[in-house]
Design a protein around this motif. Sequence first.
Motif, PDB file in Angstrom:
ATOM      1  N   GLY A  99     -12.690  17.669   5.465  1.00 10.82           N
ATOM      2  CA  GLY A  99     -11.921  16.951   4.343  1.00 10.82           C
ATOM      3  C   GLY A  99     -12.041  15.542   4.507  1.00 10.82           C
ATOM      4  N   GLN A 100     -12.389  15.096   3.121  1.00  7.72           N
ATOM      5  CA  GLN A 100     -12.546  13.678   2.953  1.00  7.72           C
ATOM      6  C   GLN A 100     -11.516  12.713   2.393  1.00  7.72           C
ATOM      7  N   SER A 101     -10.243  13.646   1.920  1.00  6.52           N
ATOM      8  CA  SER A 101      -9.043  12.673   1.383  1.00  6.52           C
ATOM      9  C   SER A 101      -8.294  11.743   2.626  1.00  6.52           C
ATOM     10  N   ARG A 102      -8.237  10.671   2.323  1.00  5.38           N
ATOM     11  CA  ARG A 102      -7.504   9.741   3.452  1.00  5.38           C
ATOM     12  C   ARG A 102      -5.981   9.432   2.799  1.00  5.38           C
ATOM     13  N   SER A 103      -5.477  10.205   1.848  1.00  7.80           N
ATOM     14  CA  SER A 103      -4.059   9.953   1.623  1.00  7.80           C
ATOM     15  C   SER A 103      -3.230  11.053   2.040  1.00  7.80           C
ATOM     16  N   LEU A 104      -2.371  10.930   2.547  1.00  6.98           N
ATOM     17  CA  LEU A 104      -1.368  11.906   3.169  1.00  6.98           C
ATOM     18  C   LEU A 104      -0.565  12.754   1.819  1.00  6.98           C
ATOM     19  N   ALA A 105      -0.965  13.652   1.309  1.00  3.82           N
ATOM     20  CA  ALA A 105      -0.470  14.201   0.062  1.00  3.82           C
ATOM     21  C   ALA A 105       0.242  15.621   0.234  1.00  3.82           C
ATOM     22  N   PHE A 106      -0.017  16.114   1.497  1.00  2.00           N
ATOM     23  CA  PHE A 106       0.633  17.208   1.857  1.00  2.00           C
ATOM     24  C   PHE A 106       2.106  17.125   1.952  1.00  2.00           C
ATOM     25  N   PRO A 107       2.970  17.748   1.309  1.00  2.00           N
ATOM     26  CA  PRO A 107       4.466  17.142   1.232  1.00  2.00           C
ATOM     27  C   PRO A 107       5.329  17.475   2.492  1.00  2.00           C
ATOM     28  N   GLY A 133     -16.285  26.203  16.788  1.00  2.00           N
ATOM     29  CA  GLY A 133     -16.373  24.998  16.623  1.00  2.00           C
ATOM     30  C   GLY A 133     -14.970  23.980  15.853  1.00  2.00           C
ATOM     31  N   LEU A 134     -15.204  22.958  15.512  1.00  2.00           N
ATOM     32  CA  LEU A 134     -13.747  22.378  14.958  1.00  2.00           C
ATOM     33  C   LEU A 134     -13.609  22.783  13.593  1.00  2.00           C
ATOM     34  N   GLU A 135     -14.681  23.161  12.722  1.00  2.00           N
ATOM     35  CA  GLU A 135     -14.439  23.668  11.483  1.00  2.00           C
ATOM     36  C   GLU A 135     -13.880  24.792  11.261  1.00  2.00           C
ATOM     37  N   GLN A 136     -13.492  25.827  12.455  1.00  2.00           N
ATOM     38  CA  GLN A 136     -12.591  27.077  12.382  1.00  2.00           C
ATOM     39  C   GLN A 136     -11.355  26.724  13.389  1.00  2.00           C
ATOM     40  N   THR A 137     -11.530  25.834  14.533  1.00  2.00           N
ATOM     41  CA  THR A 137     -10.340  25.811  15.419  1.00  2.00           C
ATOM     42  C   THR A 137      -9.110  24.880  14.860  1.00  2.00           C
ATOM     43  N   LEU A 138      -9.662  23.774  13.895  1.00  2.00           N
ATOM     44  CA  LEU A 138      -8.683  22.855  13.640  1.00  2.00           C
ATOM     45  C   LEU A 138      -7.775  23.188  12.477  1.00  2.00           C
ATOM     46  N   PRO A 139      -8.306  23.876  11.381  1.00  2.00           N
ATOM     47  CA  PRO A 139      -7.332  24.696  10.531  1.00  2.00           C
ATOM     48  C   PRO A 139      -6.506  25.711  11.361  1.00  2.00           C
ATOM     49  N   TRP A 140      -6.986  26.465  12.152  1.00  2.00           N
ATOM     50  CA  TRP A 140      -6.436  27.686  12.765  1.00  2.00           C
ATOM     51  C   TRP A 140      -5.142  27.164  13.629  1.00  2.00           C
ATOM     52  N   ILE A 141      -5.405  25.960  14.461  1.00  2.00           N
ATOM     53  CA  ILE A 141      -4.365  25.035  15.092  1.00  2.00           C
ATOM     54  C   ILE A 141      -3.291  24.811  14.191  1.00  2.00           C
ATOM     55  N   PHE A 142      -3.535  23.895  13.059  1.00  2.00           N
ATOM     56  CA  PHE A 142      -2.388  23.153  12.311  1.00  2.00           C
ATOM     57  C   PHE A 142      -1.984  24.208  11.559  1.00  2.00           C
ATOM     58  N   PHE A 285     -10.878  30.887   5.673  1.00  2.00           N
ATOM     59  CA  PHE A 285      -9.373  30.595   5.619  1.00  2.00           C
ATOM     60  C   PHE A 285      -8.963  30.122   4.338  1.00  2.00           C
ATOM     61  N   SER A 286      -9.958  29.463   3.407  1.00  2.00           N
ATOM     62  CA  SER A 286      -9.676  28.992   2.180  1.00  2.00           C
ATOM     63  C   SER A 286     -10.069  29.810   0.905  1.00  2.00           C
ATOM     64  N   GLU A 287     -11.016  30.388   1.272  1.00  2.00           N
ATOM     65  CA  GLU A 287     -11.860  31.136   0.234  1.00  2.00           C
ATOM     66  C   GLU A 287     -11.380  32.604   0.223  1.00  2.00           C
ATOM     67  N   VAL A 288     -10.999  33.161   1.155  1.00  2.00           N
ATOM     68  CA  VAL A 288     -10.360  34.640   1.169  1.00  2.00           C
ATOM     69  C   VAL A 288      -9.178  34.852   0.782  1.00  2.00           C
ATOM     70  N   SER A 289      -8.666  35.612  -0.297  1.00  2.00           N
ATOM     71  CA  SER A 289      -7.394  35.937  -0.633  1.00  2.00           C
ATOM     72  C   SER A 289      -7.225  37.418  -0.639  1.00  2.00           C
ATOM     73  N   PRO A 441      -1.635  31.274   3.343  1.00  2.00           N
ATOM     74  CA  PRO A 441      -2.685  30.701   4.198  1.00  2.00           C
ATOM     75  C   PRO A 441      -3.531  29.740   3.588  1.00  2.00           C
ATOM     76  N   THR A 442      -4.151  30.372   2.353  1.00  2.00           N
ATOM     77  CA  THR A 442      -5.190  29.182   1.823  1.00  2.00           C
ATOM     78  C   THR A 442      -4.321  28.022   1.120  1.00  2.00           C
ATOM     79  N   VAL A 443      -3.201  28.070   0.636  1.00  2.00           N
ATOM     80  CA  VAL A 443      -2.470  26.943   0.124  1.00  2.00           C
ATOM     81  C   VAL A 443      -2.038  25.961   1.280  1.00  2.00           C
ATOM     82  N   ILE A 444      -1.700  26.445   2.369  1.00  2.00           N
ATOM     83  CA  ILE A 444      -1.375  25.674   3.366  1.00  2.00           C
ATOM     84  C   ILE A 444      -2.599  24.883   3.861  1.00  2.00           C
ATOM     85  N   ILE A 445      -3.611  25.658   4.206  1.00  2.00           N
ATOM     86  CA  ILE A 445      -4.731  24.966   4.733  1.00  2.00           C
ATOM     87  C   ILE A 445      -5.508  24.096   3.880  1.00  2.00           C
ATOM     88  N   GLN A 446      -5.439  24.355   2.262  1.00  2.00           N
ATOM     89  CA  GLN A 446      -6.073  23.624   1.486  1.00  2.00           C
ATOM     90  C   GLN A 446      -5.221  22.425   1.516  1.00  2.00           C
TER      91      GLN A 446
END
Length: 535
Positions: A99-107, A133-142, A285-289, A441-446
């Motif tokens: 993710g490249q965004s630097r603003s805390l937009a998640f409410p 790796g981190l690309e899978q583990t970080l979204p899973w943790i948070f 996590f973001s693409e499968v619904s 899950p898609t909404v939260i992780i996105q």
Amino acid sequence: MAGQHSAFRPPSSSTSSSSASTFSLSSSQSFASRLLLLLTVLSLTLACFAFILQWRGGLNDPITRWSMDHHEFPGMAVFGSETSHSSRSAGSDCVDLLGQSRSLAFPYFRDWTFGYESDLNPKICITTSTSAGLEQTLPWIFYHKVIGVSTFFLFVEGKAASANVSKVLESIPGVKVIYRTRELEERQAKSRIWNETWLASFFYKPCNYELFVKQSLNMEMAIVMAREAGMDWIIHLDTDELMHPVGTQEYSLRQLLSDVPGNVDMVIFPNYESSVERDDIKDPFSEVSMFKKNYDHLPKDVYFGNYREATRGNPNYFLTYGNGKSAARIQDHLRPNGAHRWHNYMKTPNEIKLDEAAVLHYTYPKFSDLTSRRDRCGCKPTKEDVKRCFMLEFDRSAFIIASTATEEEMLRWYRERIVWTDKELNLKLLRKGILTRIYAPTVIIQGLRESGIFSSVIISAMQTSESKDNFLKSVESSNSSRATTSGMVSSRKMVNRGESQATVRRVLETKEVAADPLAIPPLSPPGLHDFHIDT
């Protein structure tokens, strides 16, 4: 004279009354207009003031909450101020990936540390054995932090134990990273598990069997760490699985487990299996619904009536396991019972199975999963040899295809067996209830990704940790016996360092008379032959 007297004659009473009435009405209208103007200006001023305060972070707007009744997002509290985002570190490829965004937009939070209240109840921990790796583990943790999990015990190997990845994982509050060191292996080699019978049928076998033993040993250690950390519940989960706590007022695992009666020892979550609709998935996590529902959450006639269409020529209704995962209440004499269940040395656990909540299992969601699983196992690609390595029939078939077919043949097989390209069939099974759409899950992780949380934790770890050279030295020292290219340390080696071979042979010989129930392996859902037997 008459004219003069008439000119100075006082006005009649009716004329006076009319004038007074007109003056009073005019005054009332003027007052109302001024009052309305004052209220309008005051409202606009207050609105502008509130906007400025919120923009500067000084107002905690109740609209930025999960529920309409202004409850905080489950399992979370607002602590401190927003994390300032530093400039991107050079060479940090994970920042771009996550993710490249630097603003805390998640409410639903104000800082990436996810501070928890000291009286958080119940306290939930998840343990896993991973090489991701981190690309899978970080979204899973948070993601699991968002739904109320406070503590994670990560037994890491392979990529997960590499210097840069482990450095980031260790910097996350509530995450405990355990490396496969020589000390860990020696400690697990002395586990009482080796002198018991419930796991003995999985000893001395490669690949999935070996992983199953290792997961059980790690779960045993995680129980001890969970008790020391004051946890109330423990869950074993793989990093390709997400808890789905539907059925609560809030999308909260903490609320779900807090409603469990006190006499219940274990809660079983049936699993749903991902049904990918493309062959180019990069971020499951973001693409499968779309998911296939578990047998336990379907009417029997619907399940068996649509079994063949839902199976699509595969060996079973699910590609892999169908017996779910479980959460155990932390208590005396608790032990694992394989990767899917828990048990107790002193009693038979009182368990319940949830009729709405589930575990979402992202099974073979990427085409590369075929080759990655093949590369982790050194078995021969024959029908007989793969039985030694894999417990489930689909895993065996996938391994043979990945080991013998060309890239083009593999892709064709993947599309036929795994990818759901028939939209008409998909719609039919969605209407029947076999398939279902799940977007939470898609909404939260996105939202997490857009907020810059993943970038923040990576940058923070790079800035606050010791120098790269020192860190590498410390990791290499502690990981002197880390996994080989397969990513697995043999369970056979562990037992050789501990109890004698004679002891193990004695255990295997007495397996038939064991009092403890055998470990529950990954099991396929019921098939058509089960239906015919029942009827």
